[in-house]
Enzyme design. Structure first.
Site, PDB file in Angstrom:
ATOM      1  N   ASP A   1      44.466  14.111 -21.005  1.00 34.57           N
ATOM      2  CA  ASP A   1      45.585  13.663 -20.172  1.00 34.57           C
ATOM      3  C   ASP A   1      45.724  14.620 -18.993  1.00 34.57           C
ATOM      4  O   ASP A   1      45.055  15.654 -18.936  1.00 34.57           O
ATOM      5  CB  ASP A   1      46.857  13.706 -21.047  1.00 34.57           C
ATOM      6  CG  ASP A   1      48.030  13.010 -20.382  1.00 34.57           C
ATOM      7  OD1 ASP A   1      47.831  12.252 -19.419  1.00 34.57           O
ATOM      8  OD2 ASP A   1      49.168  13.232 -20.849  1.00 34.57           O
TER       9      ASP A   1
ATOM     10  N   GLU B   1      44.162  14.443 -13.501  1.00 32.84           N
ATOM     11  CA  GLU B   1      43.961  13.998 -12.100  1.00 32.84           C
ATOM     12  C   GLU B   1      43.543  15.145 -11.190  1.00 32.84           C
ATOM     13  O   GLU B   1      42.841  14.858 -10.224  1.00 32.84           O
ATOM     14  CB  GLU B   1      45.241  13.335 -11.594  1.00 32.84           C
ATOM     15  CG  GLU B   1      45.600  12.062 -12.311  1.00 32.84           C
ATOM     16  CD  GLU B   1      46.078  12.255 -13.744  1.00 32.84           C
ATOM     17  OE1 GLU B   1      46.654  13.322 -14.033  1.00 32.84           O
ATOM     18  OE2 GLU B   1      45.852  11.364 -14.558  1.00 32.84           O
TER      19      GLU B   1
ATOM     20  N   ASP C   1      51.272   5.938 -17.943  1.00 32.74           N
ATOM     21  CA  ASP C   1      52.680   5.928 -18.319  1.00 32.74           C
ATOM     22  C   ASP C   1      53.422   4.748 -17.719  1.00 32.74           C
ATOM     23  O   ASP C   1      54.150   4.879 -16.747  1.00 32.74           O
ATOM     24  CB  ASP C   1      53.345   7.229 -17.870  1.00 32.74           C
ATOM     25  CG  ASP C   1      52.704   8.425 -18.552  1.00 32.74           C
ATOM     26  OD1 ASP C   1      52.055   8.227 -19.590  1.00 32.74           O
ATOM     27  OD2 ASP C   1      52.853   9.539 -18.042  1.00 32.74           O
TER      28      ASP C   1
END
Ligand SMILES: *[C@@H]1O[C@H](CO)[C@@H](O)[C@H](O)[C@H]1NC(C)=O
Ligand SMILES: *[C@@H]1O[C@H](CO)[C@@H](O)[C@H](O)[C@H]1NC(C)=O
Ligand SMILES: *[C@@H]1O[C@H](CO)[C@@H](O)[C@H](O)[C@H]1NC(C)=O
Ligand SMILES: *[C@@H]1O[C@H](CO)[C@@H](O)[C@H](O)[C@H]1NC(C)=O
Ligand SMILES: *[C@@H]1O[C@H](CO)[C@@H](O)[C@H](O)[C@H]1NC(C)=O
Ligand SMILES: CC(=O)N[C@H]1CO[C@H](CO)[C@@H](O)[C@@H]1O
Length: 909
Positions: free
Chosen positions: A423, A426, A607
């Site tokens: 997670d 990015e 999300d």
């Protein structure tokens, strides 16, 4: 160095985040010379055709054009700087194909105009032009590249993710930004977690694809000129124009051809297709154990349990909370799951807490974190507070990452995970006022204060003593003996020996010097920045991520490589999982993606929120990932992640999620609990849907196998199977799960009705087996309460089903098969079944084909993997749609006993 007026114009342009066309119109373009043609393509020099316009940087004087006919259906067109310095994606990260064919064997044709230079790509047989850059001048500057293609009005375009916009893209006044971003709430019209610079265009004459290998931030604009001419335009912050054109002509072929360049999706283990339960906010091992127990009590199969960052000690990666998730208890939870043929997964984030603890110290010693130019580690802020970020380009990263996995996830004394969740890659960095020199003040509140510790809650039959209230007379034998350990483990020394030497990049392609790596003059519409007044002091590109002027160990900069950060973490994590369980196919789910990430990881859609809009959007984004970007193992957070779900929404989503390749219930810290057992209707819906999913699990597994071998999508948008039917081109609320099952969920709140579009074909109702004659019209399904989901069987596709479902996939694999044979109007059907041990690489397998016609079933193929289960039932469905010679009795069930270990022919009279 810059044109005096350009800064002012650029600033004006940046406010609206649209290119300054008035200034770009002044650009001279290029002229082609020194054209050399060969059997397989051509090369040419492109020289700036006039005075530099320097709109968003300096125009490059000389470029090289290289055209290669790679396969009959794939053409490579590359425009780069003559000096070979402009940043390009490293071969070590994205290996390029090296195929060539004689140009006359190609189904595509490249033509060009010398002055001003422009090119077209056409279909060789019909001369239809697919891509045409003649409308505007090519602009190739140090920090901005612009290329535009003319398109037919209102084209059918798909792709250019990651986004949550409609599957068929808007074609007017539409801007897609590709810049990986932690994007809570997955809003439309925004850049999300991944960058997928590939699109499919469909026309009545066929589909083709266009892939631009470029990892720089970019805006792709789809719009019309003031005179009404349609175009698609790339505006990148750098890199080169590295295009592959795929000829199709069907959408399925386009995506298969794309997979030859970008890579095939990873083949998940069989168990990975089971149902996964996760939440952010299981406060301790007791909570986790109780949820596992509650699932089994409710008789809802759960294959894999997940823990979010809750398990970590102060949110630090490679640690466990000694009070809430003590190692001994975590190991007992994992042992319990393994003893019950269930699995366990946890999250790992890339950022490592910048503090005195072993994983950080070892990283410092190995020198694998991203650094400022002055040599100090670059500091950001993530869950654990002030953090450093791995540099995936550094020479020691594989050894470091493998070692941390080997230590913390050690089967002997660590957390023996079966798969991995990555997670924040990015990478995400919590707001820290640029230039983030004081991350400590930004880190206030991180890590958050943990919830109080609990004592064992209540008796959990079957669980070890530690999970029982004090004084419970529990059975200590529930603990499993050391000898039962199933996982092969290897020593750290062996790990290290297994590490491949890191490939050295050449000195080229590292990027031009003297660029403004923080504030490029062209401002892409980065979600994290565009909402505010554009202001250099706010760090538009670097907002919420690592500063883009930070260098990587190979000499490149985050400015150029940012979009690949998550993909490189996926690759490193894949290697690390493989090193700890050699020979077993790793399961990794990653938030960030880029072309080729599918070779290592699947994807969840991030999300989203627990609302109806996001329930609907989950379908189109999943379709884009599975059917365009080659990311087969994709799914949304079932029931929604952020905010509170409702019983009705969760019941619907439990059913819809069962038809995502990746099926996981996950929600947020402060959100209402949403395990399927929390409401009776949701439990009912989940049991129904999981039963169907599991009976079809080998059918899905076969689809995933095919995806991983030739890029055939595991899910099909309607237009992929009924391409000639215009009505399907925009449909994104119903889809095919595998080639034969049409999934058509109710999509509106408080509704029990759904209108399903049925192309002109024969279908059968999944539940009743009644034939349904598709006529190219909508059919209304009513009375669909929240435990129901309309499913239709497409005629002609034989489905191998397990006779019964099971609580785990291990048990499921012992079940016999039923062969469901839905006949086409012509009385034929075909199907496939792939079988293997479910988790090993290069293992014995069977790939079986079923052919039914004229009352005869022929089973053929390869039979390398022997199994006990047999086909015990054949169900033949026959329709009267095309002919009238079938009476009402259209279903025939026959008991049989057919082996799946050998070829056979069976006749049914
Ligand atoms: C699309 O074109 C129109 C008209 O030329 C213009 O007003 C609009 O800003 C453009 N939109 C984008 C996203 O470029
Ligand atoms: C499990 O079920 C019990 C009984 O319904 C309930 O009290 C408890 O809160 C549940 N725990 C979890 C983690 O779901
Ligand atoms: C590098 O710069 C950062 C930020 O200004 C500073 O905190 C750090 O101390 C510097 N390191 C060195 C070695 O000068
Ligand atoms: C990042 O963008 C947000 C708006 O999305 C803005 O409020 C914030 O000030 C920006 N922060 C920095 C450091 O640029
Ligand atoms: C939905 O309908 C089915 C079939 O009529 C019924 O068995 C089931 O109880 C219903 N469930 C709910 C929650 O209404
Ligand atoms: C935080 C966020 O982006 N929320 C969005 C979630 O989705 C709904 C509906 O699409 C939007 O209205 C919210 O703004």
């Amino acid at each position: 160095m810059r044109h005096w007026k350009s800064s002012a114009l650029a600033l004006a342009a940046a406010v609206s985040a649209i290119p300054n066309y008035a200034a770009l119109d002044e650009c001279p373009g290029y002229v082609a010379s020194d054209v050399t043609t060969s059997d397989t393509g051509l090369t040419a020099r492109l020289s700036l055709a006039g005075d530099a316009c320097n709109v968003y940087g300096d125009d490059l004087q000389d470029l090289i054009l290289e055209v290669t006919y790679e396969t009959a259906n794939r053409l490579h067109v590359k425009i780069q700087d003559e000096g070979n310095e402009v940043y390009q994606v490293a071969e070590s990260v994205f290996p390029r194909p090296s195929d060539t064919i004689p140009s006359e064997e190609s189904n595509l044709r490249f033509d060009y105009t010398e002055d001003p230079f422009s090119f077209t790509v056409s279909r060789a047989d019909t001369d239809e032009v697919l891509f045409d850059t003649s409308g505007t001048a090519l602009v190739f500057e140090s920090q901005y590249v612009r290329l535009r293609t003319n398109l037919p009005l209102d084209p059918n375009l798909y792709g250019l993710g990651e986004h949550s916009d409609p599957f068929r893209l808007r074609t007017n006044n539409y801007l897609r930004t590709l810049w990986n971003q932690d994007s809570y709430g997955i809003p439309t019209d925004a850049n999300l977690y991944g960058a997928q610079p590939v699109y499919i265009e469909h026309r009545a004459t066929g589909s083709h694809g266009v892939f631009l290998l470029n990892s720089n931030g970019m805006d792709v604009i789809i719009n019309r000129t003031s005179s009404g001419d349609q175009f698609l335009e790339y505006n990148t912050l750098g890199g080169v124009l590295d295009f592959w054109f795929m000829a199709g002509p069907s959408p399925v072929e386009v995506t298969q051809q794309y997979s030859e360049v970008a890579g095939l999706p990873v083949f998940p283990p069989y168990w990975g297709l089971g149902f996964h339960q996760c939440r952010y906010g299981y406060r301790d091992t007791f909570d986790t154990a109780e949820a596992i127990y509650n699932y089994s009590r409710a008789d809802i199969p759960v294959e894999t349990f997940w823990n979010d960052i809750d398990y970590m000690d102060r949110r630090r990666v490679f640690t466990n909370d000694p009070d809430r998730f003590p190692m001994e208890q975590m190991r007992q939870v994992v042992d319990y799951l393994h003893e019950h043929d269930q699995h366990y997964i946890v999250m790992v984030d890339p950022a490592v807490a910048y503090t005195d603890y072993p994983p950080a110290n070892r990283g410092m010693e190995s020198d694998i974190f991203l650094k400022r130019s002055n040599g100090s580690e670059w500091l950001g802020v993530v869950w654990a507070g002030v953090s450093v970020f791995p540099d995936w380009f550094s020479g020691g990263i594989t050894e470091y990452w493998n070692n941390e996995f080997a230590l913390f996830f050690n089967a002997e004394d660590g957390v023996d995970i079966d798969g991995l969740w990555i997670d924040m890659n990015e990478p995400s960095n919590f707001p820290c006022f640029f230039p983030c020199d004081d991350p400590w003040s930004a880190a206030v509140g991180y890590p958050p204060t943990p919830r109080p510790i609990r004592t064992p809650p209540r008796q959990l039959p079957g669980w070890p003593c530690e999970f029982q209230p004090p004084g419970t007379d529990c059975d200590a034998s529930a603990k499993r003996s050391e000898s039962e350990k199933r996982t092969p483990t290897i020593s750290v020394e062996e790990q290290r020996a297994a590490v491949l030497p890191k490939r050295q990049d050449s000195g080229e392609w590292k990027g031009l010097e003297d660029r403004d790596l923080l504030y490029p003059e062209y401002a892409i519409r980065n979600r994290a920045a565009y909402r505010t007044e554009w202001n250099a002091a706010q760090g538009g590109l670097s907002n919420k991520t690592v500063n883009t002027n930070i260098g990587n160990a190979d000499g490149t900069f985050q400015y150029d490589t940012h979009n690949m950060y998550g993909t490189m973490m996926s690759r490193a994590s894949y290697d690390a999982l493989l090193a700890r369980r050699p020979g077993l196919r790793p399961l990794i789910i990653s938030r960030s993606s880029f072309p080729s990430s599918q070779k290592y990881s699947g994807h969840w859609l991030g999300d989203n929120l627990s609302n109806w809009d996001h329930y609907r959007k989950s379908i189109r984004t999943m379709l884009a990932f599975t059917s365009i970007y080659q990311n087969a193992m994709t799914g949304s957070d079932t029931c929604g992640f952020g905010g509170d779900t409702t019983e009705q929404l969760c019941a619907r989503w439990a059913a819809l999620g069962a038809f995502n390749p990746f099926y996981r219930n996950h929600n947020s810290y402060n959100s209402r609990s949403q395990e399927f057992y929390r409401w009776e209707s949701v439990a009912q819906s989940a049991r129904n849907a999981i039963r169907i999913r599991y009976r079809l699990l080998d059918y899905l597994y076969t689809a995933m196998y095919k995806a991983s071998t030739d890029g055939t999508p595991p899910l099909y948008p309607m237009m992929y199977l009924y391409t000639d039917d215009r009505a399907t081109w925009s449909l994104d609320l119903q889809f095919f799960y595998g080639p034969g099952l049409l999934v058509a969920p109710v999509t509106q709140q408080d509704s029990t009705t759904v209108d399903v579009y049925l192309p002109n074909d024969v279908f059968y109702d999944w539940y009743t087996h009644q034939p349904i004659c598709g006529t190219g019209a909508t059919r209304r399904y009513t009375g669909q309460n929240t435990t129901m989901i309309p499913l239709l069987i497409r005629s002609g596709v034989i489905m191998p089903l397990r006779e019964q479902s099971a609580y785990t996939t291990t048990e499921l694999r012992t079940r016999d098969f039923e062969l469901l044979i839905p006949l086409r109007a012509d009385g034929t059907a075909r199907g496939e079944l792939y079988l293997d041990d479910g988790e090993s690489f290069d293992t014995a397998f069977s790939l079986i084909t079923f052919d039914y016609s004229n009352g005869e079933l022929v089973i053929e193929g390869e039979f390398g993997y022997e199994i006990d289960p047999r086909i015990t039932t054949i169900t033949v469905l026959r329709s009267s749609c095309a002919s009238s010679d079938v009476d009402g009795n259209s279903e025939r069930r026959i008991s049989v006993d057919i082996s799946l270990n050998e070829a056979s022919t069976t006749r049914f009279d």
